[in-house]
Design a protein around this motif. Sequence first.
Motif: not given
Length: 408
Positions: A184, A196, A363, A367
């Motif tokens: 992400g 991520s 992030s 995701l």
Amino acid sequence: MIIYELKVKGKDKQYRAIDEAIRTSQFIQNKCLRYWMDNKNVGKYDLSKYCAILAAEFPFADQLNSMARQSAAERSWSAISRFYNNCKKKINGKKGFPKFKKNCRSVEYKTSGWKLSKTRKAISFSDKKGIGTLNLKGTYDLNYYDIKQIKRVRLVRRADGYYAQFVLDVDVKVKTQPTNQVVGIDLGLKYFIADSRGNVEPSPQFYRKSEKQLNRANRKKSKKFNQAKNKAKLRQSNNYYKARNRYARKHLRVSRQRKEYCKRLAYSVIQSNDLVAYEDLNVKGLVKNRHLAKSISDAGWSTFRSWVEYFGHKYGKVTVAVPPNNTSQNCSNCGKKVNKSLSTRTHICTHCGYVEDRDVNASINILNLGLSTVGHTGNYAWGDLPSWGIGVNQLSNGESLNQESLSL
């Protein structure tokens, strides 16, 4: 479709002929738009027929290749059809009513009016504008493709010279081994991207670093501008146009730096993952913030997104655009909402005690949103385009369609 761009070399007389062809194409485009405004129920084929009337009425228009005239009419119809579509969709705000062109920089030929040399290192234009034979400079080799695959040839004027763009009817897709990785991505101003996994990429700020040089070049250009000549509608001095060109070349360099950076970063992200989730940001709305507009424009979020979509399509990877609502506020560990201002760069959850960088936390949320809806997504890039053409799909009939990833 893929588009190859090569720089053309010729004499000053040939460059002036290219400029005249561009002005003629702009004239036809504006005339077609006026014809649509003054008459009811005008369609695409009516504008194409109107090109023949313009050629008979204006000798300089007759000098341009007939298919180049039709291509100019198709550009007008592209703007008109986009306006119709926006009205049908009832989008918020302005619907994009077509406007007359003032500074066109390209002229487009279809399958006639040009011919490549046997070595494919030169191109000749056979209309009456007098462009003649131009040498092609670049790393792309056109010998790999059949002449019939070249659907369009466009001559483009930029601050550093003239370029020829070849639209090839080729579908290029590359098979790659799965990496079994998902990621992400959160786009920001402090960090260009934060993924991520906790990795961050600093924002290059190409415009900010070149701002002093740009401002200096702009001041030099302004000093050579004569207001009296402008009021009298007289041509400015040669020194003014030289200063204007130097200023434009500096802006072009910054633009190319940004595009190349976004291209390399997007390629790395796609090659390392099988699924990439990112925010469906409304950049056009975000730049209305007068405090952050320059920084947002300098970041190049839309350019990065377009390259991610393109490489995702080319290498068979999944790209997912998710709504950005509360991705920075929600806790990625417990899901609770933790309100924080933009200046707060560390996420500290008051519910579960989870501590993480603000962008990394966002992030992870991106995701999770992408994985929760991955069954309804696909690849959203349309065709193989170079950096200057990302976000536009060039069809074989000359129409251009603006396109983005489908938001979830």
